[in-house]
Design a protein around this motif. Structure first.
Motif, PDB file in Angstrom:
ATOM      1  N   GLU A  24       0.820  -1.474  -0.166  1.00  0.00           N
ATOM      2  CA  GLU A  24      -0.158  -0.082   0.081  1.00  0.00           C
ATOM      3  C   GLU A  24       0.741   1.613  -0.055  1.00  0.00           C
ATOM      4  O   GLU A  24       1.892   1.438   0.479  1.00  0.00           O
ATOM      5  CB  GLU A  24      -1.096   0.021   1.154  1.00  0.00           C
ATOM      6  N   GLN A  25       0.874   2.125  -1.006  1.00  0.00           N
ATOM      7  CA  GLN A  25       1.070   3.504  -0.932  1.00  0.00           C
ATOM      8  C   GLN A  25       0.072   4.662  -0.640  1.00  0.00           C
ATOM      9  O   GLN A  25      -0.590   4.861  -1.409  1.00  0.00           O
ATOM     10  CB  GLN A  25       2.480   2.827  -1.822  1.00  0.00           C
ATOM     11  N   GLN A  26       0.624   5.436  -0.538  1.00  0.00           N
ATOM     12  CA  GLN A  26      -0.009   6.925  -0.522  1.00  0.00           C
ATOM     13  C   GLN A  26       0.485   8.246  -1.367  1.00  0.00           C
ATOM     14  O   GLN A  26       2.044   8.044  -1.014  1.00  0.00           O
ATOM     15  CB  GLN A  26      -0.414   7.527   0.790  1.00  0.00           C
ATOM     16  N   ARG A  27       0.444   8.392  -2.457  1.00  0.00           N
ATOM     17  CA  ARG A  27       1.136   9.560  -3.076  1.00  0.00           C
ATOM     18  C   ARG A  27      -0.128  10.749  -3.232  1.00  0.00           C
ATOM     19  O   ARG A  27      -1.068  11.103  -3.369  1.00  0.00           O
ATOM     20  CB  ARG A  27       1.098   9.269  -4.381  1.00  0.00           C
ATOM     21  N   TYR A  28       1.281  11.868  -3.981  1.00  0.00           N
ATOM     22  CA  TYR A  28       0.494  13.020  -3.798  1.00  0.00           C
ATOM     23  C   TYR A  28       0.962  14.182  -5.217  1.00  0.00           C
ATOM     24  O   TYR A  28       1.412  13.158  -5.388  1.00  0.00           O
ATOM     25  CB  TYR A  28       1.464  14.317  -2.504  1.00  0.00           C
ATOM     26  N   ALA A  29       0.470  14.680  -5.642  1.00  0.00           N
ATOM     27  CA  ALA A  29       0.050  14.858  -7.211  1.00  0.00           C
ATOM     28  C   ALA A  29       0.081  16.229  -7.366  1.00  0.00           C
ATOM     29  O   ALA A  29      -0.824  16.662  -6.890  1.00  0.00           O
ATOM     30  CB  ALA A  29      -0.472  13.954  -7.950  1.00  0.00           C
ATOM     31  N   ASN A  30       0.666  17.040  -8.143  1.00  0.00           N
ATOM     32  CA  ASN A  30       0.519  18.190  -9.560  1.00  0.00           C
ATOM     33  C   ASN A  30      -0.537  18.212 -10.276  1.00  0.00           C
ATOM     34  O   ASN A  30      -0.196  16.575 -11.435  1.00  0.00           O
ATOM     35  CB  ASN A  30       1.471  19.060  -9.660  1.00  0.00           C
TER      36      ASN A  30
END
Length: 74
Positions: A24-30
Motif C-alpha cells: 500500500e502506498q499514498q501519493r501526492y500529485a500536481n
C-alpha cells in the motif's frame, strides 16, 4: 472506470483473499492545470491518494483506490 481497471481491482481482491502480499502506498500529485492555485504557488500537491500494488510478471502493478479520507477530530 475502464475494463482494464476493473480487471486489476478484481485481481487485487483475489490476491487479498488468497493471502498473497499486497503493498500500500499514498501519493501526492500536481494536477498540472495552469490556474490551480495549489500547484502554481508551490503549495503541497493534491492528495493523498491511495494505491495498492503487487508484483505481476516481475513488475510492480499499482491500482488506484481513491483519495484518502480526511480524519476529523471531535
Amino acid at each position: 472506470m475502464t475494463r482494464h481497471a476493473d480487471a486489476l481491482r478484481e485481481e487485487l481482491e483475489q490476491r487479498k483473499k488468497a493471502g498473497l502480499p499486497v503493498y500500500e502506498q499514498q501519493r501526492y500529485a500536481n494536477c498540472g492545470r495552469p490556474l490551480c492555485h495549489r500547484c502554481r504557488n508551490g503549495e503541497k500537491p493534491h492528495g493523498p491518494y491511495r494505491y495498492q500494488g503487487w508484483y505481476k510478471n516481475g513488475n510492480l502493478t499499482w491500482v488506484y483506490l481513491g483519495k484518502v479520507p480526511v480524519e476529523t477530530s471531535k
